[in-house]
Design an enzyme around this catalytic site. Structure first.
Site, PDB file in Angstrom:
ATOM      1  N   SER A   1       0.820  -1.205   0.000  1.00 52.80           N
ATOM      2  CA  SER A   1       0.000   0.000   0.000  1.00 52.80           C
ATOM      3  C   SER A   1       0.850   1.249   0.000  1.00 52.80           C
ATOM      4  CB  SER A   1      -0.939   0.007   1.205  1.00 52.80           C
ATOM      5  OG  SER A   1      -0.251   0.500   2.332  1.00 52.80           O
ATOM      6  N   LYS A   2       0.239   2.299  -0.542  1.00 53.40           N
ATOM      7  CA  LYS A   2       0.911   3.596  -0.599  1.00 53.40           C
ATOM      8  C   LYS A   2       1.179   4.072   0.827  1.00 53.40           C
ATOM      9  CE  LYS A   2       0.063   8.216  -2.437  1.00 53.40           C
ATOM     10  NZ  LYS A   2      -0.865   9.035  -3.209  1.00 53.40           N
ATOM     11  N   ARG A   3       0.194   3.836   1.686  1.00 57.25           N
ATOM     12  CA  ARG A   3       0.303   4.320   3.053  1.00 57.25           C
ATOM     13  C   ARG A   3       1.536   3.754   3.755  1.00 57.25           C
ATOM     14  NH1 ARG A   3      -4.217   2.687   6.056  1.00 57.25           N
ATOM     15  NH2 ARG A   3      -5.298   2.888   4.090  1.00 57.25           N
TER      16      ARG A   3
ATOM     17  N   GLY B   1       4.160   3.049   2.356  1.00 60.42           N
ATOM     18  CA  GLY B   1       5.358   3.374   1.583  1.00 60.42           C
ATOM     19  C   GLY B   1       5.959   2.134   0.950  1.00 60.42           C
TER      20      GLY B   1
END
Ligand code: GLU
Length: 475
Positions: free
Chosen positions: A253-255, A257
């Site tokens: 996930s982007k969250r 990183g």
């Protein structure tokens, strides 16, 4: 047979993790293996997630990866627009058509009512499915409520009995009981379509023959097939692909990183290597080979060999493949992926271009990615470093002091600072101190570079310079 057409359909989030990129690569390979077209479509129906510059970001990423787009927002093409937010009237027209055919209906249920239903479902521990409350409304009532300005969505009317079956190229036969299919929203009250609707309309209108996407859509696909059937359209071939998980076994996930292509690129990973690694992650060729160029992949790619089980993004394996590509770089390419990191970490003011070039090239076979140059070359920039236990133990052996003493005086004698002369100094030390093999090289290496491993000793010593070498030997 008609031309094979695949599409990559990202949301414009300004971020691409390696799982998304891998899907794009698979789509590209299926198209190009068959001399087909690869289309980029931007799925921006969730306007809250939209990010400025995200389309350029997607173009840049694909370009770096050598993935050529045949049709898309910045290309020409007869099937545009290729951005969903520019296609709203198209979705509205088809949604209305479905209503007329009796395959969809207006729904006026308020958020409050739906929230109540959701709560009830939660209490009864059953999955929430919209209860079809509005499907029985009379035409008069519908007209009246629209006239009064009430908000509505358009929902797909699902069959409540029977089973839907389709064939996925990777997963085989997929069966879903129709009673599990929700009367899903096709068109939202703001006039935007949902993914569930837009993907079908666009894939059909854009002539997509092979839909390749993450397997989170595998159970929803029967709903899409019902839409194809309602319109009498031919369904595409489905190729669902398993997820790429992080090393912790969690979804990327982007969250968090997680493994984003750009982060890897900025750390000096080579796009060809990333592509090579990602294809091998969840797909296997018929041979045991592991290194492939894009052209080779295009030739051999067979989507039937995509794996059903999730794959784990393994940075060590990527490093191995990337190191392989680094070894083949020209010196200029090597400088490009390493020097910015050196500049960032160290003061290079008094270093000549020649020196930097020499430094980087002696480490070409020692690094797995560009940024790694920083840690492996720190001995050139730090004049003090704690030895590890292995080095300390080595240096405590008998005879070592003498070897260092002899080597020091040999170095002092050198007038012309060349690798040849440095090599002669080592050879003279071998004779005069009667030290050979490890007992000759290791003490010198540890003394000048604080470690037991590294590039050829004369190369390292040459780059350090006479003054620094003498300083370290005499310490
Ligand atoms: N926008 C969707 C996603 O990013 C695309 C899925 C698809 O390829 O159909 O998940």
């Amino acid at each position: 047979m008609s031309k094979i057409r695949t599409r990559f359909a990202p949301s414009p989030t300004g971020y691409m993790h390696v799982g998304n990129l891998r899907t794009a690569i698979f789509e590209y390979l299926v198209a190009k293996h068959n001399d087909g077209d690869f289309i980029l479509r931007i799925e921006d129906t969730d306007q809250t997630r939209k990010i400025e510059g995200a389309i350029d970001f997607i173009y840049n990423t694909l370009k770096l990866c050598n993935i050529n787009i045949d049709e898309g927002p910045n290309n020409s093409g007869e099937y545009g627009p290729y951005i969903q937010s520019e296609r709203l009237p198209i979705y509205q027209k088809y949604a209305e058509e479905l209503v007329k055919m009796g395959k969809a209906y207006y729904c006026f249920c308020t958020e409050d009512r739906l929230e109540k239903l959701r709560k009830e479902a939660e209490e009864n521990k059953v999955a929430f499915l919209y209860d079809g409350h509005c499907k029985k409304l009379s035409q008069e009532e519908i007209d009246e409520r629209i006239k009064n300005g009430e908000k509505y969505v358009i929902r797909q009317l699902m069959p409540k009995e029977g089973v839907s079956v389709y064939n996925d190229l990777v997963y085989g036969e997929i069966k879903v009981e129709n009673k599990l299919l929700e009367d899903q929203i096709l068109l939202k009250s703001d006039g935007y379509p949902t993914y569930n609707f837009a993907n079908v309309i666009d894939d059909h209108l854009m002539g997509i023959t092979h839909v390749i996407r993450g397997n989170e859509y595998i159970m929803a696909t029967p709903k899409y097939n019902l839409l194809y059937d309602a319109f009498g359209w031919e369904k595409p071939t489905y190729i669902h692909v398993s997820m790429v998980l992080g090393e912790d076994g969690q979804k990327l996930s982007k969250r968090n990183g997680d493994a984003s292509f750009m982060d890897l690129y900025n750390d000096g990973y080579i796009p060809e290597a990333i592509v090579n690694y990602l294809v091998m992650l969840g797909w296997s060729p018929e041979t045991n080979e592991e290194i492939f160029t894009m052209d080779e992949l295009i030739k051999i790619f067979d989507p039937k060999r995509i794996s059903k089980s999730p794959s784990v993004f393994d940075i060590k394996k990527l490093n191995w493949i990337n190191a392989h590509y680094i070894k083949k770089l020209s010196i200029d390419e090597l400088l490009k992926i390493t020097v910015p990191h050196l500049k960032n970490a160290y003061d290079l003011k008094d270093k000549t271009d020649e020196w930097i070039k020499e430094l980087v090239s002696i480490y070409q076979n020692h690094i797995s990615y560009g940024k790694e140059i920083v840690e492996v070359t720190d001995l050139f920039f730090k004049n003090e470093k704690e030895l590890d236990q292995e080095c300390k133990d080595f240096m405590n052996q008998e005879g070592i002091d003498n070897t260092i003493k002899v080597f020091t005086s040999e170095i002092e004698k050198i007038e012309d600072w060349t690798k040849e002369n440095i090599n002669s100094a080592i050879m003279n030390t071998k004779e005069k101190a009667n030290a050979k093999g490890k007992m000759l090289y290791m003490p010198i290496r540890i003394k000048v570079s604080y470690q037991m491993h590294g590039p050829e000793l004369p190369d390292t010593i040459h780059l350090l310079g006479k003054e620094t070498v003498l300083n370290r030997l005499q310490k």
